[in-house]
Structures are given as C-alpha cells and as structure tokens.
Scaffold this motif. Structure first.
Motif, PDB file in Angstrom:
ATOM      1  N   ARG B 634       0.800  -1.237   0.000  1.00  0.00           N
ATOM      2  CA  ARG B 634       0.000   0.000   0.000  1.00  0.00           C
ATOM      3  C   ARG B 634       0.831   1.284   0.000  1.00  0.00           C
ATOM      4  O   ARG B 634       0.337   2.329  -0.337  1.00  0.00           O
ATOM      5  N   TYR B 635       2.068   1.212   0.444  1.00  0.00           N
ATOM      6  CA  TYR B 635       2.927   2.398   0.488  1.00  0.00           C
ATOM      7  C   TYR B 635       3.862   2.476  -0.724  1.00  0.00           C
ATOM      8  O   TYR B 635       4.755   3.325  -0.773  1.00  0.00           O
ATOM      9  N   PHE B 651       9.669   7.922   4.862  1.00  0.00           N
ATOM     10  CA  PHE B 651       8.349   8.263   4.349  1.00  0.00           C
ATOM     11  C   PHE B 651       7.467   8.697   5.515  1.00  0.00           C
ATOM     12  O   PHE B 651       7.847   8.584   6.672  1.00  0.00           O
ATOM     13  N   THR B 652       6.272   9.194   5.182  1.00  0.00           N
ATOM     14  CA  THR B 652       5.298   9.593   6.202  1.00  0.00           C
ATOM     15  C   THR B 652       4.234   8.508   6.309  1.00  0.00           C
ATOM     16  O   THR B 652       3.696   8.062   5.309  1.00  0.00           O
ATOM     17  N   ASP B 654       1.127   8.109   6.502  1.00  0.00           N
ATOM     18  CA  ASP B 654      -0.098   8.892   6.360  1.00  0.00           C
ATOM     19  C   ASP B 654      -1.338   8.044   6.077  1.00  0.00           C
ATOM     20  O   ASP B 654      -2.415   8.575   5.851  1.00  0.00           O
ATOM     21  N   ALA B 655      -1.208   6.735   6.088  1.00  0.00           N
ATOM     22  CA  ALA B 655      -2.369   5.867   5.888  1.00  0.00           C
ATOM     23  C   ALA B 655      -2.427   4.878   7.036  1.00  0.00           C
ATOM     24  O   ALA B 655      -1.465   4.145   7.278  1.00  0.00           O
ATOM     25  N   GLU B 656      -3.544   4.878   7.763  1.00  0.00           N
ATOM     26  CA  GLU B 656      -3.638   4.017   8.933  1.00  0.00           C
ATOM     27  C   GLU B 656      -4.003   2.583   8.550  1.00  0.00           C
ATOM     28  O   GLU B 656      -4.547   2.332   7.472  1.00  0.00           O
ATOM     29  N   GLY B 657      -3.717   1.690   9.491  1.00  0.00           N
ATOM     30  CA  GLY B 657      -4.072   0.293   9.281  1.00  0.00           C
ATOM     31  C   GLY B 657      -2.936  -0.624   9.669  1.00  0.00           C
ATOM     32  O   GLY B 657      -1.984  -0.214  10.332  1.00  0.00           O
ATOM     33  N   LEU B 679       2.251  -1.183  11.899  1.00  0.00           N
ATOM     34  CA  LEU B 679       0.945  -0.701  12.324  1.00  0.00           C
ATOM     35  C   LEU B 679       0.950   0.818  12.352  1.00  0.00           C
ATOM     36  O   LEU B 679       1.854   1.435  12.934  1.00  0.00           O
ATOM     37  N   VAL B 680      -0.040   1.409  11.719  1.00  0.00           N
ATOM     38  CA  VAL B 680      -0.182   2.864  11.737  1.00  0.00           C
ATOM     39  C   VAL B 680      -1.469   3.180  12.473  1.00  0.00           C
ATOM     40  O   VAL B 680      -2.564   2.833  12.024  1.00  0.00           O
ATOM     41  N   ILE B 681      -1.288   3.809  13.619  1.00  0.00           N
ATOM     42  CA  ILE B 681      -2.392   3.991  14.545  1.00  0.00           C
ATOM     43  C   ILE B 681      -2.920   5.416  14.452  1.00  0.00           C
ATOM     44  O   ILE B 681      -2.168   6.376  14.591  1.00  0.00           O
TER      45      ILE B 681
END
Lengths: 682, 682
Positions: B634-635, B651-652, B654-657, B679-681
């Motif tokens: 996804r990134y 990178f940032t 910027d997309a959670e999940g 994990l992006v919270i």
C-alpha cells in the motif's frame, strides 16, 4: 544503382506492400546464412559439428542437449509451447518459448513500462494503472501516491472444460491484494482491480474449469477495522480475517465484474496457495494455510519471530470451499456487502457447509489438483512428505459429518485419516506439484534442491505401484515451483518440465550482487528425468508459470483499423489517412494525428503555456511489425502504437519551450526524420 | 528422516555455511542431470543426438549451429563475451552472454524497476532517479512530474589505452538529453545527470581512450531562449543550437563532474552519431549530422515533412572537434557559462580551430573510427556507399586550411575530395560500421536487410585489395546497428558479430501486436559470414551494443558489510547482527533493522498516523545470492538488499491500518514467514 528518393522516403522498400526488399546492390553474391546445407529431415551429423564440439569441449550428452533445445533461425514453430511466467516483484509477466527458453516478451502489468508505452501518457494504459490504485481494498498513502509496482506470483490462463483456451490471462499482486487481466489477442493488460478487503494475496490466480471465476485470496489477513490498528496484533483473532474471492468473469470479454463477484470470509490462518477442483471436484476450491497458529512475531519485544511461531504446530489447515453452494447462499441473500463486494460471513460459511477445514502437515506450501480432479497433492514444506488427499474421501467425510473437531471460529475440521489417500516421503522441503499425462506427479523440493516424481493412485496406478516415489533429479538450486506442459489442466501434455530455481549461485557469470534466477528445462520423455539447459532470468523473480501449447495462442499481428486497446473496439477519435486535423478552442488544443512511415501529421503543434492539450493518435499502417512510437521530451510522455492502434494523450502544456516530438520505435529508413515540433509559447 | 526444526528455521540447510544441501531423503538414487556421459573433450557425436536431429527435422547445418551456440548447464564460462545493450525506450540496459544470447540481467537506469528495488523507496536508487529530473537541462512539466523513463541508445564502456577495462558503463537518454553511469562492480546505476543545454541527445555515449571524458551531443537542437518558442521554427537559424558535450570523468570513482565538463556549441544541423578518435586521432571527436538543411516540417500548413526537407541536399556535415584544443580554450577563459556548464561559443570554436566541418553524403548515420584511429567510416543511409575518411588527410587539410567554403555560421568546411580515402558501394541504407582484428569493417544495410564486409586501406590492405566489398550476408530483417566483439576498441576480438534487426516479422511466434526485435548472432571465423541464431528481445528496443570479453568483468558477488550502493562505502547507519534498535522521538519513528534468513529485526513497527518513519535496513548475510526484499504493502515501497547492502527508506505514515511488511525475494525455506507488521495507529 540509385533508387528514387521517393521510394526511399516513403520506405516503399520496407513493408510498403508488406514485403521486405531482399534485392542486392553490389557485385558480391548474397550469402544466405539461413541454413540449407544438408536438407530437411537430417541427413546425419556432420564432421564440422563434431569438430566444434571437440573444440568447445562439449560432451556427447551436451551435444544431445543442444540438439534437443535448439530452435534454428527461421523456424519459430520449433518452440512448441509457451511459458507464461510471473515476474515477481518486477510486477510483470514474462513470455518464453519452449524448448528454446528464449524470452519472447515482457508484458507490463502492475509496473509502468515505457517501451510498450504503458503508463506514460496513453489513455489505454494509464486508465488501467490508475484503476489499480483506489481505496476500495484498503488505505493508500497520499504521499507515496499511486501504486506503480506489484508482486506478481500466479498467472492463470483461461480454461474451457478444464483445458486452456488461449483467450485471457489473469495474475495477482501479492503485495497489495490486486488482480489483473491480460488479453491474449494483443498481449496487453486491460484491467486491474484493487480487490476489496484484500491487503495482500497469494491463493490464486487460477480459474474455475470454464472460466466462470478467477480466484484470489488473502495471504496475510486483513484488519477488518482500520481504526483499530493499535490492537491488530493483540486482538488478532477477532480483528483479522482472510477472504477467498471469486471474481466473476464476463464470458464475452474476459473482464472481471465486481458486482457478480463474492467472497467467503476465512479465519486469519494466513492462507497460502490455492487451486480449483476439476471434473469430479468441479465446483470446489482448495486453499492451504501456514500460520493457523496465528503467530504475530515481536522478535524485539520478547515474542518469538514468526518463522518460529508459525511453525509450532504439526498441522495447519486446508480450506475446502464449495463455491456452487456459495453461489446459492449469495442468491438467498445471506451475505453482507463490505467495501463494495458481497461477503459470506465466516459463521454463515460454516453453518451452510460452504467452508470446511482439513489438517495438512506442517506449514504446507502448494495444493495442486490432479488432472482427474480426485487427488489433491500438498507439499509439506517443513514435513518431508507429499500428502495426497482423495476428493471422494473428502466428499464422503463432509456428507457424513466426519469431524475431528470444530475450530475456534466454528468451522468443522474433517478427520485427517478419513481423507488422506496416500502419503509419500519425497525429501526435504516439498512445495509444489504438477502433473503429466501418465498419472505421475512432480513435486519440487526446495531444501534438497531436487524434483521428485511419484505415482498417483487409482485409476492411474494400483496396488503397490500407487503412491510411490519413482525418480528424483537434482536441480541448481533450491527450486521453488515447477511447471509441466499444460500441467494444471485436465489434459497435461507432459514432455517437458521447467524447474524454477530460486538460487543460481554459480550457474551463470557474475553480473553483480543481484543474481538472476535459473529456469532449468527438464526432459520428461526418457526413463529418467534429465536436465537439458539452464536459463537465467534477467528481470524479475518468477514464482509460478503456466505452460501452454503454442498452437492454442491465436494472437493478433495488427489491430482492426482505429482500435483502442482498452476497449478493443474502434476509438471514436480514430481517423483515416488524410483526415488529420487540428483545433484550437480557447485554452484547448486538440489534434487528430495520423502516424505512419515516416511522419506524424500534423507535425507541428503550437500551444500557449497552460493550455490543455488533447492528442488523438492513429497508426494508419496495416503491415505487421509497423509499430511507431510517439514521445514528447521533458513531458514524460511515450506512446507505442501498433498497426491500427489509436490512443489519446491528454496533458497540460505547463512548461514552455520547443520540444522535438519523435518516433521512438525504429520504423523505416527515415525513422530519425520522423519528428515534429511541439512549441509551448509563454 | 526428520531434520531439526532449528536447522529448517535458520535455513541452515541453505547457504548457512555457503553450501547447498544435496543430501537425499528417500529410497531412490538421485539422478544427476548434469551431463557427464561421454566425458569432456568430446568423444564424438552420439546416435542419440542424431536421432533427435532427425525427429526435430534439423539440418546438418542447424546441428552445427546448435553446437556452436549451446552453453551447457553448469558451464557458464562458455559464454566468452558479454553484450551490454541499450534498451531503447524501455530506458534500461540489457546484459546478455555470447554465444548463448541468454539475457543475464536488465539494469534499471532511467526507468524505475521494482525487482531491483530501484526507485521504490530506497535512498540509493531514489536519489539517482531524482537527480535525473532538474531544470538544469530545460523545462520540466510540473503536472507530468518526474521523468520516469528514458530512451537509451548508446552504451559506452570505460577504456584504458583504448581497450575496455570493465570498470564503468555510461549511457545516454535520447529523449531528454541526459546521461547515466553504471558501476560494473555491482551493475547498478549510480548517477544520472540532466545535461545542461541538451533537450535531446544522440551522439554518444562513447569515452575518450583513457576515459577522460564521456561524450554526449544534442540530436534535435536546443532553443537557446525558451521564452522565444513562438519563433523557434521561423528563426531556427538564430535561436537553435547544438552542443557537443565532454562530461569529465573522475578517474577514481567513474562519476561525472559537471564543473570540469565543457561544451562546444554547434550549428543546428541535428547532430546524429559520434565517435572518439584513438591512437593517431586521440584528442579528436567526430559527429554526423543529417539535417544541415535545417528543415522544420509543417506538413499540415503548406510546408514539406521533415523526412523530405532533411533529405534535400546531397551532403550533410560531419563535425570534427579537437577536444584537446578545446581544453586549452577553456583554460584560457574563452568560454561562457550557460546553465551551469562552460560553453565554447560557436564563433570562438570556429576561430580557435576547435571545430571544422566535412561534407558527408547524404543524410548519414554512423561515424565509426577504425582500430588504428586513422579511418572514419560513414554510412550514407540515403546513399548506398560507405565513405571512408582518412584522419591523416583530415589533419593535413586542417593544417593547410584546405577549405571548400565557410558555412553560414563561420565554420570552415574542408574540401571533400581532400579528405576521402575510399568509397565503396555496399548496398541500400548503410548505417553503422564495426571492425574485426584483421582490418575489415562490417556495415549494416537497413534497406537491403544485410551486412556488408569490406576491407580498409593501408596498413591493413594495399592496392586493389584495399577498400573492397568482400562479403554480404542477408539478415532478418532491416538491421539497425551491429556489434563485433570489442569492435569499438583499438584491439577488436573478431569471432562474432551480432546484427540488431529492427523488424522480426515472421522470425518468432506471434505474441501480440508489438513484435520483439531480433538479435542475430553471426559467425565471423569462416570464409563467409554465417548466421548462427535468432534471439528475440523481450523488452525494449536496443539501438547499439558494446561487446566485451567476459574475463574483463570483475563484478562483486557480495558487498563489503554495510555498503550503501550509492556511495559504495559503508553507510553510517549500517549495523551488525544483534545491534538492531528502535527509537520513537516525538513524531518520528526511526529503526535500524537487520535483514537475514528468515526475519527482519525488529519485526514489529508501530507509528502514529502522520509520523515520519525512517528505516535503515542492513542485509547482514555474507553468502552470495542471499538477497532479501523488503516491501510495505500500500505504500508503494519495495527494497532489494543484496548481501552486505544497507539502504535507508524515509516516508510519512499517512495511511492508517496494519500492513504486513515482507521479504519479496525468495530466500529460504521459511521465506513466507519472513514477515512482520507495520501498524499505523490513528
């Protein structure tokens, strides 16, 4: 001897009438290098060949190998089969001939490819690539932008009655849970779908025996609520799910249609490979898994790495899915729609008999259905056996509710002993099976670096001839998958096997720190398997291949005039030779351009800075191989136009200057002069 | 027979000690498919080979071809030469072996390539690709963004004393006027320079005989004032200029250095190919042109198409540049700096004797300097002759100011008759010449679809043996360029020639509307030239190739531990096994990760949405072929790490999940388990 300038300029000598000039100017007789001496049919091997073999230190066996694999100049038909190979994280598909193993084409799928003009301004490709990045399947990073690569693993050729029919090819993207479709008329990608609810994929692609569906399932499970990422690993069991997806195929166009597609929700066991039933098992689909332990890692925070945690149990779970039952369940309205696709929830799948589980040792890789549809071969990976299940036994166990237990998700687990037909110790690291036409299976052994050949049971072999290891061949090295000719179908063609070796180590010259993979061609026609050749794979990492008889492919050499490859129909903006025109309407410059040897018409475009520019390009050639390119320097635009092809390029002229737009594909004696000027005036 | 789980998990069986397990579990003896029967040295051809040849209907000559080109499994040294081929508008370089013509590697240059992790998040590649898009060379479209393709035409291997030395490879981008450098230790691209004042390029690359410079010149001329686009075509003569560029090479690193580089301004004649002098002509460079007519097209507005306008005159102009003189002129301060590079203006170049012109018929393509440096062969393209100039004569004419005229730009034009050494009628559409070690030139004939072999003059051949057409070979079809082994150097190796045919038409199976190019291998060792094989080019359109003895390439198999490929030195953030760590500092997550079979450590990364994420990845393996991948779904991130390699990804989040980061390059039995969680919270 002069030839008229007009002839030269119009390239009449090349293909004008579809012919190539073979005439000679000069006093020396043309040497025709194309063979001929000795006549067809082989009048015996010459002393010259013998001398060459001696000079090059080739053994007699090497000479035999050479003769078995050589495709002479001008005899392309001696490549009797094609390989359609995944390109791994190159994101593309590789097409090769057998037995030459020469690379015929790289097809751009998930990764833009400028030689084919795929993703560099032409609508036909740009639209497809853009389709492939949506938020349907999951979050997309705005900063990182569009997805411009994929990890292609499993190509699937379309089938009719369980045999390849040469129409379409599907392939999935392991990294992002997407699926693409290639049309085998022009060998170009027509569709990419970002499959809802898939964050990754492995199980698939394969098609059902009449191409009703193409299947793709999750690999690592999907977080069902993205806002709950913080507890994704601690509450893995409740938050994570797998999805077995049946993408419905339009029987006329081969395109996938989301509204007729559906998913079956699965436990988060990290599903792996998958295969379709056929004949007696038509209507069923089988999927491995390898982390039913639901290990989550944490190697730097007191947990065990996944490679340990996922290998703990002696058995993982094969998923057995009755998709015809699933169709009924969907029709009866017992599904939910999640992110735009109908999903049969896990509990409904269990209750309705859509989903069953079977224990499979031990972190298996590969479930491959035999040609008659009754045997399923599973490579044990960490168990040195191939476990062979009988579909008749599976069906009986399901009907008799012969369960070992019900798992934590309410799914019945069939009794292992009741469904196993045979088990053969084959070697270390068995992965993936393919078949020949005689009832044998061939399984790859990653750790042993070998291929094991074994016999199936009845009706192929009976009594003590059944389920026997009969041959083993060392390969170089560490084979992943393998492919036999049409080995995935109801009528395998035997003849050859290709071992897809992951490590090449010392088999090729050193070309830097990243080594190519090694495709080894194996002869199956003798009593023992024998390696014929090594072939380096110069780009990509193939994972899985499908091999088809060359005669089944009926590709086009030219397009019907004015065809847009995306629609495969005449483009409304296609024009004929002589009908070119230019329109300047306020801030828009629109041109309908013809492309042919050796000019673009019109060849001069003038835009004001900031104008919207719309170019419709039609290649008005009718001759095979008369492809032209169209590039605009600095604007990152390159278009490839095959004979008859029409595409549209749209962009803003936001950079001033003079740009020599030109033909990128060498087309004629005056190819270099096939150039024009694009002026952007401030 | 069980092997311990620990052994399996650590992949000890694969490469742990650099060895591959060859042991067998099971009762069947391993078949060793690797030949052996018949012994080395060739004891004669077997009856089996004869039978195969008959069955496959191979002629005796075809069998000889097979034996001449076959490289047996396990004997990679029988590929005695490498081809480094441009990939055309694929933007890449293709590396192939001779005589097998198998594709060993595709090197990512101007186009991002995910299998190699080039342009998908790793600093080493991203920085190089970003370097390649600046405004130095000209306008860049903000909307279309970064340049992500190129049109590679001319690869140039580095030289020492006029022989290939195997260190570096340069290649230019025809579409955008850029030049790249590849390091032949790891076969990766290290530098892309957007050359100032070049909007396109063709003439080059080639290096001067001790790699002092690599040359690149304009093709279509550059608009010297971008604000004047409106009159670019009407005031072509005043506003447009060509530039012959000498990019200075750092003798230690092979990198190009703009501050020591310089250009010579040229008339807007649309320069074409170019070559470096050597030995007696060392210090000089020669460039064709084909539109000295300065035709601008206008086929839809009453003008004539460029293909007509550029072909009007009987002669175009060869540019003769004295670069050692140019160096002096630069040192004397007689240059201007334009867009960051020192330029010798056209009038100064003429006045100082840096630039002369020579008439060359008729819209020529190709100027190729013979091994002794004294002959320059020019293919007439629209004139059926090869015109052979003598450098001794050129030098004499310059010294004697033996001019035909002064052109409109003040540049002296040498008298044609005074500088021609020989002229041979060879056939239709002569383009490009290469040489062997015996004093012969080989020229491609595009329209005749043939290769013509001719003799040079003294000291190679004298009297009526000089300047003679001696052989001609039909090729399939419409050859562009060709290459002989080391044919560009002072010591060609002869042996083979490869014809780079533009049209394949019927030579290969039909794989869609875009047909591959055809490389034909030609045997030069016999009395007559002979075609040995056809090879399809599956990706790209090669334009020019350099062929080098395989033994000159001393590529690495692994990196010194912790090397960043961009600097080729130890990365300050490289770590050793066991030294992994994680730091969360406010809105930044930074990790130093080890990568090895079969885990990333740490394997779990937790970021808050919006965090900056910095990952330093070190492959701590030491074994050849132990490459790992690292992908974040996804990134759009995929990294390829060879043994010892270290890169950084920034990178940032910027997309959670939850994103299952994983190893993309199959590395071990537990490759699939080589996975972690990002994990992006929110």
């Amino acid at each position: 001897m002069a030839i008229s300038r007009r002839e030269l300029i119009q390239g009449a000598a090349v293909g004008g009438a579809g012919l190539v000039v073979g005439g000679v100017v000069g006093k020396v007789a043309l040497g025709d290098g194309d063979g001929g001496g000795g006549g067809a049919g082989g009048s015996g091997l010459s002393g010259q060949a013998q001398k060459v073999a001696t000079d090059r230190k080739l053994s007699a066996d090497d000479v035999t190998r050479a003769v078995k694999t050589f495709v002479p100049p001008g005899q392309p038909g001696l490549d009797t089969h094609f390989l359609f190979s995944s390109g791994g994280h190159s994101g593309q598909i590789l097409v090769m001939g057998v037995p030459s193993l020469k690379l015929l084409k790289v097809i751009g799928v998930f990764t833009p490819e400028p030689w084919q003009g795929y993703g560099y301004g032409a609508d036909a490709g740009d639209i497809v690539l853009r389709q492939g990045t949506t938020s349907a399947g999951g979050a997309v990073s705005k900063e990182r932008g569009m997805l411009t690569w994929g990890d292609t693993h499993h190509p699937a050729l379309s089938e009719t009655k369980g045999e390849y029919d040469g129409r379409w090819l599907y392939i999935q993207d392991r990294a992002n849970g997407r699926i693409a479709m290639v049309d085998l008329r022009d060998f170009k990608t027509k569709q990419i779908i970002d499959v809802p609810n898939l964050e990754s994929s492995h199980g698939g692609c394969f098609v059902t025996p009449n191409s009703e569906y193409v299947h793709i399932s999750t690999k690592t499970p999907t977080l069902t609520d993205r806002s709950k990422a913080a507890s994704a690993l601690t509450n893995f069991k409740d938050l994570m799910r797998g999805y077995s997806t049946f993408m419905a195929i339009n029987q006329g166009t081969g395109r996938m249609e989301l509204d007729r597609s559906f998913q079956v929700e699965l436990p988060p066991y990290t599903q792996d490979l998958a295969d379709s039933g056929k004949l007696v098992s038509d209507g069923w689909v089988f999927i491995n898994s390898y982390n039913s332990e639901m290990a989550v890692g944490g190697n730097a925070e007191g947990g065990v790495p996944i490679e340990v945690g996922a290998s703990k149990n002696d058995f993982d779970m094969m998923h057995v899915i009755n998709w015809k039952k699933a169709e009924e369940v969907i029709k009866a309205g017992k599904s939910r729609t999640i992110n735009g696709i109908k999903v049969i929830p896990l509990d409904v799948a269990a209750a309705e008999g859509v989903l069953h589980l079977i224990p499979e040792p031990k972190s298996p890789h590969g479930v491959d259905v035999a040609p008659n549809g009754n045997y399923l071969c599973v490579g044990g990976k960490l168990d040195p056996h191939v476990t062979i299940y009988g579909f008749d036994k599976i069906k009986a166990a399901i009907d008799a509710k012969n369960y070992e237990k019900i798992d934590d998700f309410g799914v019945p687990v069939l009794k292992y002993d009741a469904v196993v037909a045979g088990r053969i110790e084959v070697g270390l690291g068995p992965l993936h099976t393919q078949y020949d036409e005689k009832g044998y299976g061939y399984i790859s052994l990653f750790l042993d670096s070998a291929v094991a050949k074994f016999s199936l049971g009845e009706p192929y072999f009976k009594g003590d001839q059944a389920f026997k290891l009969v041959d083993k061949l060392k390969v170089n090295y560490n084979i992943g998958h393998l492919v036999t000719m049409e080995g995935d179908t109801v009528k395998p063609d035997g003849k050859y096997l290709v071992a897809l070796n992951k490590w090449s180590i010392d088999r090729f010259p050193v070309v830097g720190t990243l080594k190519p993979q090694n495709f080894q061609l194996v002869d199956l026609t003798g009593e023992k398997m024998e390696i014929l050749s090594d072939t380096p794979i110069g780009i990509g990492e193939p994972h899985y291949v499908q091999a088809i008889k060359a005669e089944r492919i009926k590709a086009w050499e030219v397009y019907p005039p004015g065809t847009n490859p995306l629609t495969m129909e005449k483009d409304p903006n296609a024009i004929e030779d002589g009908k070119d025109r230019l329109e300047k309407r306020g801030n828009t410059l629109e041109a309908w351009m013809t492309v042919k040897r050796s000019q673009f018409k019109p060849d001069t475009l003038r835009a004001n800075k900031g104008d919207k520019v719309i170019l419709h390009l039609t290649n008005v050639e009718k001759t095979p191989d008369a492809t032209h390119g169209f590039a605009i320097p600095r604007y990152n635009i390159n278009v490839s136009l095959d004979p008859g092809e029409c595409v549209t390029v749209e962009f803003t002229a936001d950079a001033e200057g003079s740009f020599a737009m030109y033909c990128t594909e060498f087309c004629s004696a005056l190819h270099l002069e096939m150039q024009g000027w694009f002026l952007v005036i401030a």
